[in-house]
Scaffold this active site. Structure first.
Site, PDB file in Angstrom:
ATOM      1  N   HIS A  40      -4.983  -3.407   0.900  1.00  0.00           N
ATOM      2  CA  HIS A  40      -6.055  -4.018   1.680  1.00  0.00           C
ATOM      3  C   HIS A  40      -6.411  -5.362   1.073  1.00  0.00           C
ATOM      4  O   HIS A  40      -6.084  -5.653  -0.087  1.00  0.00           O
ATOM      5  CB  HIS A  40      -7.298  -3.115   1.668  1.00  0.00           C
ATOM      6  CG  HIS A  40      -7.125  -1.817   2.382  1.00  0.00           C
ATOM      7  ND1 HIS A  40      -7.009  -1.727   3.754  1.00  0.00           N
ATOM      8  CD2 HIS A  40      -7.029  -0.547   1.918  1.00  0.00           C
ATOM      9  CE1 HIS A  40      -6.870  -0.455   4.100  1.00  0.00           C
ATOM     10  NE2 HIS A  40      -6.865   0.282   3.003  1.00  0.00           N
ATOM     11  N   ASP A  60       1.625   6.764  -1.533  1.00  0.00           N
ATOM     12  CA  ASP A  60       0.623   6.439  -0.507  1.00  0.00           C
ATOM     13  C   ASP A  60       0.129   5.002  -0.697  1.00  0.00           C
ATOM     14  O   ASP A  60      -1.069   4.713  -0.608  1.00  0.00           O
ATOM     15  CB  ASP A  60      -0.542   7.430  -0.540  1.00  0.00           C
ATOM     16  CG  ASP A  60      -1.468   7.300   0.672  1.00  0.00           C
ATOM     17  OD1 ASP A  60      -1.091   6.612   1.647  1.00  0.00           O
ATOM     18  OD2 ASP A  60      -2.572   7.867   0.639  1.00  0.00           O
TER      19      ASP A  60
END
Length: 425
Positions: A305, A301
């Site tokens: 960011h 996953d």
């Protein structure tokens, strides 16, 4: 092109061997004479493993290039030993029609350093309302269908999607979260969120959604894959579903296997992910689920960011952490070296088992198979340092952790796509 990888250890053999790679495939394995080859790679003292397969990554491109690109994300994958990755569709535009998926395929062809298999969305713009054309998107190479981080909220729409997927022999993949039970939570609803005075996300928001979808999968015969399982209730429900023959598979992430809510040191968003870090009881249930086959494989996953986004605390930062460059050494160090699992089990959960979820022809180190290979050093210790990541994202809770098992070379279809140093002799 002929390459010899010499004096490596394989899981299936006790003595060191040489591996011949020719024209992108594994040609021979054994006590081979080096002879005339184009390159020799010295793997003395290291393990040669099948390239890892990650069926859950976020490459962000198109639309999120400030966070990650296909180029940087696949470089990170190569450094982490991953030779095949499945890219989630939460991009802009969303791969929800032929033109958008063709555009994603073009970007992958131009910039991918490893094999990238794109997901298509279940619904237009991931809004949960209008279904995509499953048949045409599958024909263009969609590995499966998912609305990723915004699970389909209505049972009727998911039922329609599963009927279509079953008809066209493809899979529905789900981030399971019942929005009406989330209540604007930002971390697990347990002890730690109360200590930090932060709103919690209940475990049942996940398990209720999984239970609904498993009944729909049973009714339609659709293969249903559950993303990033995080709770003991979810493990129990999936175990029961498999027992009665419902066609379900499931994955778990390294961070849910390694961390709990009590590892969160404070209001630090590098520990903010969705699903959130749960209780120790949940973590142990996930490990048990892997060991008994309820959970099929491990997926990272990987969710990069920007640093300024993740510096705003739990309330205002986005969910997600990076994982491609840290997954294997973390799992090797904390599960294999502690004798919780064997090296063979760990490699299976990162190779043939994720490949099997979507019937992919990868994850095998055998004569005649594609030369997707990773060389790993199981002895040398290193410290996880986000400043060295190839990924644009440095958002990890594992900074400063001491690990062993770092990849030193990654090969895709017989081509070296990443190496720690000059390995040719």
């Amino acid at each position: 092109m002929k390459i010899i990888i010499k004096q490596v250890r394989l899981l299936s053999m006790k003595e060191e061997v040489n591996v011949l790679v020719e024209n992108g495939k594994i040609k021979a394995i054994g006590q081979l004479e080096i002879g005339e080859v184009d390159h020799v790679i010295d793997g003395k003292g290291q393990y040669l493993l099948p390239g890892f397969v990650d069926i859950h990554v976020h490459l962000r491109e198109p639309g999120g290039e400030a966070k990650e690109t296909i180029e940087t994300g696949t470089k990170a994958a190569a450094r982490g030993g991953f030779t095949t990755v499945c890219a989630m569709p939460n991009t802009r535009p969303v791969p929800d029609d032929q033109a958008n998926l063709l555009y994603v395929n073009e970007l992958i062809s131009k910039h991918g350093h490893v094999r990238v298999l794109p997901y298509a969305a279940i619904t237009k713009r991931q809004l949960g309302k209008e279904l995509v054309d499953v048949q045409s998107l599958k024909q263009l190479g969609a590995v499966a269908f998912t609305d990723d981080g915004v699970g389909v909220q209505t049972a009727g729409k998911m039922h329609e999607a599963m009927q279509l997927a079953s008809k066209h022999q493809t899979s529905i993949v789900a981030h399971c979260e019942e929005n009406s039970l989330v209540n604007q939570g930002v971390m697990h609803e347990g002890k730690r969120n109360k200590e930090l005075n932060l709103p919690g996300i209940s475990s049942i928001s996940e398990s209720v959604h999984i239970a609904r979808d498993l009944l729909l999968a049973e009714a339609t015969g659709c293969h249903y894959h559950v993303c990033h399982v995080s709770t003991k209730e979810s493990v129990r429900i999936i175990r029961d579903a498999k027992r009665v023959g419902i066609p379900v598979t499931a994955e778990v992430t390294p961070h849910h296997l390694l961390l709990t809510e009590h590892d969160i040191p404070g209001d630090q968003a590098d520990f903010k992910m969705n699903p959130p870090l749960r209780s120790e009881e949940d973590r142990q249930a996930l490990i048990a689920g892997l060991l008994d086959g309820t959970i099929d494989c491990i997926a990272t996953d990987h969710a990069p960011h920007m640093s300024d986004e993740k510096s705003q605390g739990f309330l205002h930062s986005p969910f997600g952490i990076v994982g491609l460059e840290t997954a294997f050494p973390l799992l090797y160090t904390h599960f294999v070296q502690t004798n919780i699992v064997t090296l063979e089990q760990l490699v299976d959960w990162l190779t043939i088992k994720p490949a099997k979820v979507f019937n992919l022809p990868y994850g095998k180190l055998e004569i005649g198979q594609p030369a997707d290979l990773v060389l790993v050093n199981l002895n040398e210790t290193s410290i996880i340092d986000p400043k060295t990541f190839y990924s644009k994202g440095h958002n990890t809770p594992f900074a400063g952790w001491e690990v062993k098992g770092n990849p030193t070379m990654t090969m895709v279809d017989g081509e070296v796509v990443w190496q720690e140093e000059d390995i040719y002799v």
